[in-house]
Scaffold this motif. Structure first.
Motif, short mmCIF file in Angstrom:
data_model
loop_
_atom_site.label_atom_id
_atom_site.label_comp_id
_atom_site.label_asym_id
_atom_site.label_seq_id
_atom_site.Cartn_x
_atom_site.Cartn_y
_atom_site.Cartn_z
N VAL A 363 -1.60 5.81 -7.75
CA VAL A 363 -1.44 5.51 -6.33
C VAL A 363 0.04 5.36 -6.04
N CYS A 364 0.50 5.98 -4.93
CA CYS A 364 1.91 5.91 -4.53
C CYS A 364 2.01 5.46 -3.07
N ASN A 365 3.18 4.95 -2.71
CA ASN A 365 3.42 4.59 -1.31
C ASN A 365 4.01 5.77 -0.55
N GLU A 370 5.49 5.12 -7.36
CA GLU A 370 4.22 4.82 -8.01
C GLU A 370 3.94 3.32 -7.98
N LEU A 371 2.76 2.94 -7.49
CA LEU A 371 2.36 1.55 -7.42
C LEU A 371 1.43 1.16 -8.56
N GLY A 390 -6.47 -3.40 -3.79
CA GLY A 390 -5.23 -3.46 -3.02
C GLY A 390 -4.91 -4.84 -2.50
N TRP A 393 -1.24 -5.57 -2.02
CA TRP A 393 -0.45 -4.63 -1.23
C TRP A 393 -0.51 -4.98 0.24
N TYR A 398 -1.24 4.94 2.01
CA TYR A 398 -0.98 5.17 0.61
C TYR A 398 -1.53 6.54 0.22
N TYR A 400 -3.07 8.88 -3.17
CA TYR A 400 -3.51 8.90 -4.56
C TYR A 400 -3.53 10.34 -5.05
N LYS A 419 -4.83 11.02 1.14
CA LYS A 419 -4.27 9.87 1.82
C LYS A 419 -5.34 8.81 2.06
#
Length: 424
Positions: A363-365, A370-371, A390, A393, A398, A400, A419
């Motif tokens: 998962v990225c913002n 990368e989160l 989450g 967060w 976000y 994926y 998304k």
């Protein structure tokens, strides 16, 4: 297994190829008609990867996609000539050729197209970049070559009796330029050419090579579609596959050394998974000619043709070793939309693996940072649900991303990004 979008029409065909006690091979084919936002004829399509591609056609038409051909946007070509071929070298750079000796080039994803060559005395019909610098364009009586990534082009060979319609390479050095009645060959990356063979009344249009010494051509003879095959690097030819009247074969391509597809008149589609030893034949429900086709991944290809028609072609085979195993093995790789979406604080992501694969799901913002890595391991073929928490967060959008690399075939990679929205 059929991907439905609101503006698409989808059809499917299932063929039982062989019936053997305890084991059967089922070929499944479907097609989806996609809106292209143009009615101009589309002659060719090319993809840089599984997502980014360009199609070209009449009146200087250029269409671009960034989502595997599901949606297409128009780009300004700066010309009204008919464009016949396109090579999408990477996501930024593409080269197109067409009538009046026109060659266009972009290096900014099609935002700007520049005419780098023009010669009214010829028409270009096909183009092949054999590496980042070297490429060949073929047309009426002429073969042109570039060594600087398509920025400049020079006449490399002239044959007064040849109208070259297709160009293909088996490796970086050895290639064939095809024309009515004959073919020309190079063994030095296009520096020199010589006429090597005659194909009689056969009229080839496109050529593709799945492996060393093997070439297939798409074409016609006396109003019947015909596939040409050479097993000796183009010196002699045979014609193993024949279609019906006016079902001319217009284009052919191979994804790798074994899987290929050919398309043509009245919606004909031919597909092979054994390097052309046998071909499965299908027909799309259209009277239009399909002029261009390219694979976007192992199971899907995009075909283009008359009236701006675009089709997603879906190929898959299921080896039914037993009913339970066949029922539980996905027919393709896929990444589904998370549910629920929007979500707080937990959501589920589902993905499917057609083969045992090394899987990476992260998962990225919005900045691409990368989160969290959700999955990073080898998994067998199947359907998987994974939970995303989450709670730590903030609200926002976000992304994926799933990457699956087949264990048995490392060259077979599936990548998809979606998304999701977190609302607290």
């Amino acid at each position: 297994m059929i991907f439905l979008v609101s503006h698409m029409k989808t059809f499917s065909v299932i063929l039982l190829l062989s019936i053997i006690p305890a084991q059967a091979v089922i070929a499944q084919f479907s097609w989806t008609k996609i809106s292209s936002s143009t009615s101009n004829v589309l002659y060719a399509v090319s993809f840089a990867d599984t997502s980014v591609g360009t199609a070209v056609g009449a009146s200087g038409t250029i269409l671009h996609t960034t989502d595997s051909g599901l949606h297409w946007g128009k780009q300004r070509s700066g010309t009204t000539v008919t464009l016949k071929s396109i090579d999408q070298m990477n996501i930024d750079t593409a080269i197109a050729v067409g009538d009046s000796g026109t060659i266009l080039r972009t290096t900014d994803r099609g935002l700007d197209w520049t005419q780098v060559f023009y010669n009214e005395s010829t028409n270009f019909y096909d183009l092949k970049m054999i590496d980042n610098d070297t490429g060949i364009a073929v047309g009426i009586q002429s073969i042109y070559r570039t060594t600087d990534g398509g920025l400049t082009w020079f006449l490399q060979a002239t044959f007064l009796t040849a109208k070259f319609t297709g160009i293909g390479f088996e490796d970086r050095d050895s290639g064939i330029a095809i024309a009515l009645w004959n073919a020309a060959k190079t063994t030095d990356a296009g520096r020199t050419w010589r006429i090597i063979s005659s194909q009689g009344d056969y009229s080839p249009l496109r050529i593709s090579s799945p492996k060393e010494n093997i070439y297939f051509t798409a074409g016609s003879m006396r109003h019947v579609g015909l596939m040409g095959l050479s097993t000796d690097a183009g010196y002699t030819w045979q014609f193993p596959e024949v279609t019906d009247y006016e079902q001319y074969l217009e284009d052919i391509c191979f994804r790798d050394s074994v899987e290929g597809v050919s398309v043509g008149g009245l919606g004909i589609v031919m597909h092979t998974t054994d390097a052309g030893s046998s071909w499965m034949r299908y027909t799309i429900d259209t009277t239009a000619y399909l002029f261009g086709v390219r694979f976007i991944n192992p199971d899907h290809a995009i075909a283009v043709g008359w009236f701006g028609e675009v089709y997603q072609l879906n190929f898959s085979t299921v080896n039914a070793v037993d009913n339970h195993q066949a029922a539980n093995r996905p027919a393709r790789f896929s990444l589904s939309q998370n549910y629920p979406n929007p979500w707080n604080p937990n959501t589920t992501i589902q993905f499917q693996l057609q083969q045992e694969s090394r899987v990476n799901l992260k998962v990225c913002n919005l900045l691409g940072q990368e989160l969290q890595t959700i999955v990073d391991e080898k998994r067998t073929a199947g359907v998987y649900d994974v939970n995303v928490d989450g709670s730590g967060w903030s609200s926002g959008i976000y992304f994926y991303r799933l990457e699956a690399v087949s264990v048995g075939d490392p060259g077979k990679t599936f990548t998809s990004v979606k998304k999701m929205v977190l609302i607290k």
